[in-house]
Structure formats: structure tokens, C-alpha cells
Motif scaffolding. Sequence first.
Motif, PDB file in Angstrom:
ATOM      1  N   ASP A 258      39.479 -38.282  28.909  1.00 56.27           N
ATOM      2  CA  ASP A 258      38.541 -39.347  28.843  1.00 56.27           C
ATOM      3  C   ASP A 258      37.146 -39.023  29.782  1.00 56.27           C
ATOM      4  N   ILE A 259      37.458 -38.634  30.872  1.00 56.09           N
ATOM      5  CA  ILE A 259      36.431 -38.327  31.800  1.00 56.09           C
ATOM      6  C   ILE A 259      35.289 -37.241  31.277  1.00 56.09           C
ATOM      7  N   LEU A 260      36.066 -36.094  30.420  1.00 54.71           N
ATOM      8  CA  LEU A 260      35.237 -35.168  29.999  1.00 54.71           C
ATOM      9  C   LEU A 260      34.447 -35.960  28.699  1.00 54.71           C
ATOM     10  N   ARG A 261      35.125 -36.533  27.985  1.00 54.38           N
ATOM     11  CA  ARG A 261      34.397 -37.381  26.786  1.00 54.38           C
ATOM     12  C   ARG A 261      33.419 -38.388  27.088  1.00 54.38           C
ATOM     13  N   ILE A 262      33.345 -38.767  28.045  1.00 50.93           N
ATOM     14  CA  ILE A 262      32.289 -39.780  28.498  1.00 50.93           C
ATOM     15  C   ILE A 262      31.283 -39.006  29.006  1.00 50.93           C
ATOM     16  N   ALA A 263      31.289 -37.989  29.917  1.00 47.64           N
ATOM     17  CA  ALA A 263      30.150 -37.036  30.191  1.00 47.64           C
ATOM     18  C   ALA A 263      29.629 -36.478  29.040  1.00 47.64           C
ATOM     19  N   VAL A 264      30.289 -35.994  28.098  1.00 45.82           N
ATOM     20  CA  VAL A 264      29.504 -35.355  26.824  1.00 45.82           C
ATOM     21  C   VAL A 264      28.802 -36.468  26.118  1.00 45.82           C
ATOM     22  N   THR A 265      29.634 -37.557  26.030  1.00 47.63           N
ATOM     23  CA  THR A 265      29.089 -38.765  25.311  1.00 47.63           C
ATOM     24  C   THR A 265      27.708 -39.047  25.887  1.00 47.63           C
ATOM     25  N   GLU A 266      27.552 -39.237  27.206  1.00 53.34           N
ATOM     26  CA  GLU A 266      26.249 -39.405  28.043  1.00 53.34           C
ATOM     27  C   GLU A 266      25.062 -38.392  27.834  1.00 53.34           C
ATOM     28  N   ILE A 267      25.680 -37.024  27.651  1.00 54.57           N
ATOM     29  CA  ILE A 267      24.545 -36.084  27.733  1.00 54.57           C
ATOM     30  C   ILE A 267      24.027 -35.760  26.145  1.00 54.57           C
ATOM     31  N   LEU A 268      24.986 -36.148  25.272  1.00 56.15           N
ATOM     32  CA  LEU A 268      24.502 -35.960  23.913  1.00 56.15           C
ATOM     33  C   LEU A 268      23.956 -37.277  23.324  1.00 56.15           C
ATOM     34  N   PHE A 269      24.319 -38.443  23.463  1.00 57.11           N
ATOM     35  CA  PHE A 269      23.936 -39.605  22.829  1.00 57.11           C
ATOM     36  C   PHE A 269      23.309 -40.682  23.764  1.00 57.11           C
ATOM     37  N   LEU A 270      23.316 -40.570  25.013  1.00 57.42           N
ATOM     38  CA  LEU A 270      22.753 -41.514  25.827  1.00 57.42           C
ATOM     39  C   LEU A 270      21.617 -40.949  26.771  1.00 57.42           C
ATOM     40  N   GLY A 271      21.235 -39.868  26.638  1.00 55.26           N
ATOM     41  CA  GLY A 271      20.044 -39.327  27.020  1.00 55.26           C
ATOM     42  C   GLY A 271      20.118 -39.217  28.535  1.00 55.26           C
ATOM     43  N   VAL A 272      21.596 -38.803  29.296  1.00 52.90           N
ATOM     44  CA  VAL A 272      21.485 -38.638  30.546  1.00 52.90           C
ATOM     45  C   VAL A 272      21.334 -37.078  30.799  1.00 52.90           C
ATOM     46  N   PRO A 273      20.699 -36.764  31.690  1.00 51.14           N
ATOM     47  CA  PRO A 273      20.539 -35.229  32.064  1.00 51.14           C
ATOM     48  C   PRO A 273      21.927 -34.724  32.246  1.00 51.14           C
ATOM     49  N   ASP A 274      22.284 -33.309  31.999  1.00 50.61           N
ATOM     50  CA  ASP A 274      23.503 -32.615  32.146  1.00 50.61           C
ATOM     51  C   ASP A 274      23.545 -32.834  33.569  1.00 50.61           C
ATOM     52  N   ARG A 275      23.145 -32.477  34.477  1.00 47.49           N
ATOM     53  CA  ARG A 275      23.295 -32.307  35.967  1.00 47.49           C
ATOM     54  C   ARG A 275      24.072 -33.615  36.291  1.00 47.49           C
ATOM     55  N   VAL A 276      23.077 -34.658  36.134  1.00 48.96           N
ATOM     56  CA  VAL A 276      23.672 -36.248  36.306  1.00 48.96           C
ATOM     57  C   VAL A 276      25.071 -36.418  35.725  1.00 48.96           C
ATOM     58  N   ALA A 277      25.304 -36.318  34.316  1.00 46.26           N
ATOM     59  CA  ALA A 277      26.379 -36.541  33.839  1.00 46.26           C
ATOM     60  C   ALA A 277      27.367 -35.630  34.397  1.00 46.26           C
ATOM     61  N   ILE A 278      27.285 -34.397  34.849  1.00 46.22           N
ATOM     62  CA  ILE A 278      28.267 -33.739  35.329  1.00 46.22           C
ATOM     63  C   ILE A 278      28.859 -34.231  36.673  1.00 46.22           C
ATOM     64  N   ASN A 279      27.652 -34.609  37.478  1.00 48.24           N
ATOM     65  CA  ASN A 279      28.084 -35.014  38.961  1.00 48.24           C
ATOM     66  C   ASN A 279      28.731 -36.110  38.950  1.00 48.24           C
ATOM     67  N   GLU A 280      28.622 -37.189  38.158  1.00 50.58           N
ATOM     68  CA  GLU A 280      29.019 -38.384  37.986  1.00 50.58           C
ATOM     69  C   GLU A 280      30.489 -38.337  37.582  1.00 50.58           C
ATOM     70  N   ALA A 281      30.827 -37.323  36.523  1.00 53.45           N
ATOM     71  CA  ALA A 281      32.301 -36.900  36.008  1.00 53.45           C
ATOM     72  C   ALA A 281      32.936 -36.507  37.155  1.00 53.45           C
ATOM     73  N   VAL A 282      32.579 -35.692  38.173  1.00 48.84           N
ATOM     74  CA  VAL A 282      33.256 -34.944  39.136  1.00 48.84           C
ATOM     75  C   VAL A 282      33.672 -36.125  40.117  1.00 48.84           C
TER      76      VAL A 282
END
Length: 231
Positions: free
Chosen positions: A173-197
Motif C-alpha cells: 500500500d505504501i507503493l500504491r500510494i506513492a504511484v497514485t500521487e505521481i500519476l494522478f495527484l501531480g506530486v513530483p516523483d522525488r517528493v512522492a518517493i521520499n514520502e514513501a520512504v
Amino acid sequence: MLSESVPTPYSLLPTPHPSKIMQARRIARELALLSISQLPAKQERLEEQDLQAVVVAAVRTLTSEAQDALESAAAELQQSSARLLNSEIRTTDVQSARSMVTEAISLTQTAINRLGVAMEVPEFIQLANQREVRSYTLEIIRSLKDNQQKLDQLLSQALVDWQLSRLAWIDRDILRIAVTEILFLGVPDRVAINEAVELAKRYSGDEGHRFINGVLRRVSDQLKAESTPKG
């Protein structure tokens, strides 16, 4: 008890400071992670959920995890105790029992941590912009549920020697949330990855955050490759 104030048209509310928005979204990610399995799947019912319902769902998940960890720890201790009693002090049995006790201690620590976080949840919600927390939590959950097939396909392609269905639910679910943010919520990759970590460091196993980081970087590279014009 948490409660929301009388609704005010969103356009009439003061714009929160960027740091407040970041804090609210960080809390929202955590609530989405912990409550997603407890909240209704249908969109119309999901939209009816108030912030208190989301918090209750998150706390239930944490306490259930804690209970499971404590039960596993108790079983490990019982087995190790029986092994010691029946070992006649054989070295191999003593070492095995010691290993089981160590595992039981680790499980107990996990349970304590989960209960500690459960007690923190209402407090950090009160310190955040509640409207923003609820809005972004439900936005994550709605987008994830609506696009889960695509998300899982992307993640499956990025996994190396792993199957998505075999991952621990928290990592999945951590992975799904991060990819959701990248693909559909306009969150930059770097931010989404850091938050998931950061979520993985809080909730996953010892090596979970490194695993999460590696998978998401492969997803990011894959998405960039797909968007690069060929020619």
C-alpha cells in the motif's frame, strides 16, 4: 473526540501556508495507508466519511496489528519455553530457543510501537489543518481504488524477483500510494518517493524503506522512458 467545524465554502477559507499544506498531506498519506482497508470501497460512501471515521479506521488497523504481533510473540515464547524444557540442555535446542525468544522480543517491540503510534494519531490530527487532511486522505484513497489495476500493473513490472501479491500489505500500500500521487495527484516523483520512504521507515521492516525506494525509482524511470518521444 474529533469533530469538524460547520462547513465553510472552501473558496472563502484562507489559503494555508505551504508548510501547513505539506504537514497536512504527510498526515493524510499516513491516514490513507492505515485506513484504506477499513473504509468503504464505493465512492459515494467514501465521500460520506468524516475525519473522525478515518481516524477511527486508522487506529483500528494499528491496534489490530499490535494484537497480532503480541499473539505471535506469545506463541514464540511458548514454543521456546517448551523447547528449553525438553532439550536436556542440548546446545542446538538452546540456541534455537534463544533465537525464538529474540524473535518474540522483536514482535513485542513492534506491537508497542504500533500502540504508541495509535495513541499519537488523534493528537497530530488536531495539530493539522483538518479540512486539508480529510480532503487529501480521501483523494488518495479514491484515486487508488479507481486505478488499482493500472497501479498494480506498473508496480509488477518494476518488481525484481518479487510478486506484488506476496509483499507485506504495508509495503504494497505504501507503493500504491506513492504511484497514485505521481500519476494522478501531480506530486513530483522525488517528493512522492521520499514520502514513501519515510512511511516505510515508520511502518515497514528494517529493510523495507530501501526496498520501497528501489521499486519506486524503477517505476519513475519506467514512466519517464514511456513519456520520452521515440525517434
